[in-house]
Design a protein around this motif. Structure first.
Motif, PDB file in Angstrom:
ATOM      1  N   HIS A 175       0.836  -1.204   0.000  1.00  0.00           N
ATOM      2  CA  HIS A 175       0.000   0.000   0.000  1.00  0.00           C
ATOM      3  C   HIS A 175       0.875   1.260   0.000  1.00  0.00           C
ATOM      4  O   HIS A 175       0.462   2.290   0.526  1.00  0.00           O
ATOM      5  CB  HIS A 175      -0.908   0.026   1.232  1.00  0.00           C
ATOM      6  CG  HIS A 175      -1.721  -1.204   1.433  1.00  0.00           C
ATOM      7  ND1 HIS A 175      -1.972  -1.735   2.677  1.00  0.00           N
ATOM      8  CD2 HIS A 175      -2.353  -2.024   0.557  1.00  0.00           C
ATOM      9  CE1 HIS A 175      -2.714  -2.819   2.572  1.00  0.00           C
ATOM     10  NE2 HIS A 175      -2.946  -3.024   1.285  1.00  0.00           N
ATOM     11  N   ALA A 176       2.083   1.183  -0.546  1.00  0.00           N
ATOM     12  CA  ALA A 176       3.023   2.308  -0.502  1.00  0.00           C
ATOM     13  C   ALA A 176       2.365   3.598  -0.994  1.00  0.00           C
ATOM     14  O   ALA A 176       1.877   3.661  -2.126  1.00  0.00           O
ATOM     15  CB  ALA A 176       4.253   1.990  -1.351  1.00  0.00           C
ATOM     16  N   PRO A 177       2.328   4.652  -0.169  1.00  0.00           N
ATOM     17  CA  PRO A 177       1.604   5.877  -0.521  1.00  0.00           C
ATOM     18  C   PRO A 177       2.050   6.531  -1.819  1.00  0.00           C
ATOM     19  O   PRO A 177       1.223   7.092  -2.548  1.00  0.00           O
ATOM     20  CB  PRO A 177       1.872   6.799   0.682  1.00  0.00           C
ATOM     21  CG  PRO A 177       2.142   5.875   1.822  1.00  0.00           C
ATOM     22  CD  PRO A 177       2.867   4.703   1.211  1.00  0.00           C
ATOM     23  N   ALA A 178       3.348   6.482  -2.138  1.00  0.00           N
ATOM     24  CA  ALA A 178       3.830   7.145  -3.348  1.00  0.00           C
ATOM     25  C   ALA A 178       3.251   6.544  -4.621  1.00  0.00           C
ATOM     26  O   ALA A 178       3.175   7.218  -5.656  1.00  0.00           O
ATOM     27  CB  ALA A 178       5.360   7.085  -3.406  1.00  0.00           C
ATOM     28  N   VAL A 179       2.825   5.275  -4.551  1.00  0.00           N
ATOM     29  CA  VAL A 179       2.315   4.589  -5.743  1.00  0.00           C
ATOM     30  C   VAL A 179       0.827   4.829  -5.946  1.00  0.00           C
ATOM     31  O   VAL A 179       0.336   4.819  -7.082  1.00  0.00           O
ATOM     32  CB  VAL A 179       2.607   3.070  -5.633  1.00  0.00           C
ATOM     33  CG1 VAL A 179       2.161   2.335  -6.888  1.00  0.00           C
ATOM     34  CG2 VAL A 179       4.101   2.832  -5.399  1.00  0.00           C
ATOM     35  N   ILE A 180       0.102   5.071  -4.868  1.00  0.00           N
ATOM     36  CA  ILE A 180      -1.355   5.200  -4.918  1.00  0.00           C
ATOM     37  C   ILE A 180      -1.837   6.202  -5.975  1.00  0.00           C
ATOM     38  O   ILE A 180      -2.784   5.905  -6.718  1.00  0.00           O
ATOM     39  CB  ILE A 180      -1.922   5.587  -3.531  1.00  0.00           C
ATOM     40  CG1 ILE A 180      -1.587   4.524  -2.479  1.00  0.00           C
ATOM     41  CG2 ILE A 180      -3.434   5.822  -3.604  1.00  0.00           C
ATOM     42  CD1 ILE A 180      -2.265   3.202  -2.699  1.00  0.00           C
ATOM     43  N   PRO A 181      -1.240   7.414  -6.089  1.00  0.00           N
ATOM     44  CA  PRO A 181      -1.763   8.382  -7.054  1.00  0.00           C
ATOM     45  C   PRO A 181      -1.862   7.871  -8.488  1.00  0.00           C
ATOM     46  O   PRO A 181      -2.785   8.249  -9.230  1.00  0.00           O
ATOM     47  CB  PRO A 181      -0.776   9.554  -6.948  1.00  0.00           C
ATOM     48  CG  PRO A 181      -0.257   9.470  -5.555  1.00  0.00           C
ATOM     49  CD  PRO A 181      -0.146   8.000  -5.289  1.00  0.00           C
ATOM     50  N   PHE A 182      -0.946   6.995  -8.889  1.00  0.00           N
ATOM     51  CA  PHE A 182      -0.944   6.529 -10.272  1.00  0.00           C
ATOM     52  C   PHE A 182      -2.070   5.534 -10.566  1.00  0.00           C
ATOM     53  O   PHE A 182      -2.326   5.217 -11.728  1.00  0.00           O
ATOM     54  CB  PHE A 182       0.418   5.928 -10.608  1.00  0.00           C
ATOM     55  CG  PHE A 182       1.510   6.960 -10.634  1.00  0.00           C
ATOM     56  CD1 PHE A 182       1.702   7.766 -11.744  1.00  0.00           C
ATOM     57  CD2 PHE A 182       2.324   7.151  -9.523  1.00  0.00           C
ATOM     58  CE1 PHE A 182       2.687   8.738 -11.755  1.00  0.00           C
ATOM     59  CE2 PHE A 182       3.319   8.115  -9.523  1.00  0.00           C
ATOM     60  CZ  PHE A 182       3.497   8.924 -10.640  1.00  0.00           C
ATOM     61  N   GLY A 183      -2.742   5.076  -9.533  1.00  0.00           N
ATOM     62  CA  GLY A 183      -3.902   4.219  -9.731  1.00  0.00           C
ATOM     63  C   GLY A 183      -5.213   4.974  -9.728  1.00  0.00           C
ATOM     64  O   GLY A 183      -6.270   4.379  -9.956  1.00  0.00           O
ATOM     65  N   ILE A 184      -5.146   6.306  -9.474  1.00  0.00           N
ATOM     66  CA  ILE A 184      -6.392   7.084  -9.369  1.00  0.00           C
ATOM     67  C   ILE A 184      -6.417   8.283 -10.322  1.00  0.00           C
ATOM     68  O   ILE A 184      -7.367   9.071 -10.292  1.00  0.00           O
ATOM     69  CB  ILE A 184      -6.626   7.563  -7.922  1.00  0.00           C
ATOM     70  CG1 ILE A 184      -5.478   8.432  -7.417  1.00  0.00           C
ATOM     71  CG2 ILE A 184      -6.812   6.360  -6.992  1.00  0.00           C
ATOM     72  CD1 ILE A 184      -5.690   8.999  -6.007  1.00  0.00           C
ATOM     73  N   VAL A 185      -5.378   8.433 -11.145  1.00  0.00           N
ATOM     74  CA  VAL A 185      -5.342   9.490 -12.145  1.00  0.00           C
ATOM     75  C   VAL A 185      -5.088   8.858 -13.515  1.00  0.00           C
ATOM     76  O   VAL A 185      -4.774   7.676 -13.617  1.00  0.00           O
ATOM     77  CB  VAL A 185      -4.245  10.535 -11.835  1.00  0.00           C
ATOM     78  CG1 VAL A 185      -4.506  11.212 -10.498  1.00  0.00           C
ATOM     79  CG2 VAL A 185      -2.858   9.895 -11.843  1.00  0.00           C
ATOM     80  N   THR A 186      -5.201   9.651 -14.548  1.00  0.00           N
ATOM     81  CA  THR A 186      -4.983   9.120 -15.899  1.00  0.00           C
ATOM     82  C   THR A 186      -3.498   9.039 -16.249  1.00  0.00           C
ATOM     83  O   THR A 186      -3.134   8.369 -17.211  1.00  0.00           O
ATOM     84  CB  THR A 186      -5.697   9.992 -16.950  1.00  0.00           C
ATOM     85  OG1 THR A 186      -5.242  11.350 -16.831  1.00  0.00           O
ATOM     86  CG2 THR A 186      -7.203   9.947 -16.743  1.00  0.00           C
ATOM     87  N   GLN A 187      -2.640   9.714 -15.481  1.00  0.00           N
ATOM     88  CA  GLN A 187      -1.200   9.657 -15.714  1.00  0.00           C
ATOM     89  C   GLN A 187      -0.681   8.262 -15.367  1.00  0.00           C
ATOM     90  O   GLN A 187      -0.765   7.818 -14.228  1.00  0.00           O
ATOM     91  CB  GLN A 187      -0.487  10.697 -14.837  1.00  0.00           C
ATOM     92  CG  GLN A 187       1.024  10.572 -14.816  1.00  0.00           C
ATOM     93  CD  GLN A 187       1.651  10.925 -16.155  1.00  0.00           C
ATOM     94  OE1 GLN A 187       1.362  11.979 -16.709  1.00  0.00           O
ATOM     95  NE2 GLN A 187       2.510  10.061 -16.663  1.00  0.00           N
TER      96      GLN A 187
END
Length: 255
Positions: A106-118
């Protein structure tokens, strides 16, 4: 006549020790915290895998390692409570015969890439394993509203399908899974998935176009790095062993 069984037993014990080290390394590196897990396919029985009982990764000891079948039942360690998300591991092993180790983080730095189009893409050579990209698994798209956990075999199978032939798959609003042909390899990929995500976010924040690795150079970099995997593994394992020794000393000093 007994030699093969002795050799098999030695291999199994060595794998268990590697799995304990992997849990501690990933916790020390901040890829796992109180949650997340790492597993390894059984060295003699490909339809089974080794994983800790439900336990914080940094606290895993060799007696915590249990053996599970791909149907989610326990083969060895019947009294243990398994992680809720063992279907992640079971279904990836079922779908990918080449995979011999799996990490769920659940590493926080990776989470954004699963919730944006980038998309998460390789920005430096240490993350060459991202050459084929990091597909995103959205459990809601397949199963409607859930608690986001991959609890059932059909959910694990859908995740494995999203993973496809990639090394990594992101899980929308949840985390990611990493795969490899070995425990050192999957630890490496889990750590550098987190680091690549951090660097990619920094590069995007600076503004302007980002220069990513193209697929060919990423694949070449991954071949080189996987060939040298013993180097970082030895270092990480030494750190983990030192921490374990310090913990033991602190416990003895307490008494």
């Amino acid at each position: 006549m007994d030699t093969p069984s002795i050799d098999a037993g030695s291999r199994l014990l060595a794998l268990k020790h590697e799995l304990v080290a992997a849990n501690r390394i990933l916790a020390h590196q901040g890829v796992l915290d109180a949650f997340g897990h790492v597993s390894a396919r059984h060295p003699e029985r490909p339809g089974e895998f080794l994983i800790s009982r439900s336990c914080a990764p940094e606290l895993v000891e060799i007696d915590d390692i249990i053996t599970m079948r791909l149907d989610g039942s326990i083969s060895e360690g019947a009294d243990a409570k398994p992680y809720l998300e063992v279907p992640i591991h079971a279904e990836i092993y079922r779908a990918r015969p080449d995979v011999r180790a799996v990490v769920h983080s659940h590493a926080p730095a990776v989470i954004p890439f699963g919730i944006v189009t980038q998309p998460l893409r390789p920005v430096y050579h240490m993350a060459g394993f991202l050459a084929k990209g990091a597909p995103v698994f959205d459990i809601r798209a397949c199963f409607g509203c859930t608690d986001m956990l991959v609890r059932r075999a059909e959910q694990g199978a859908a995740l494995a399908q999203a993973l496809g032939s990639s090394a990594i798959a992101l899980m929308r609003g949840h985390g990611f899974v990493a795969t490899s042909t070995s425990i050192p390899g999957v630890v490496y990929r889990a750590i550098y998935t987190e680091r690549n995500a951090t660097i990619q976010q920094q590069a995007i924040a600076l503004g302007g176009p980002v220069t990513y690795l193209d697929e060919d150079e990423a694949l070449q970099a991954d071949d080189t790095n996987m060939g040298a995997i013993g180097k970082p593994w030895a270092l990480w394992k030494r750190y983990a062993d030192r921490l374990k020794a310090l913990e033991k000393r602190a416990t003895l000093d307490h008494f």
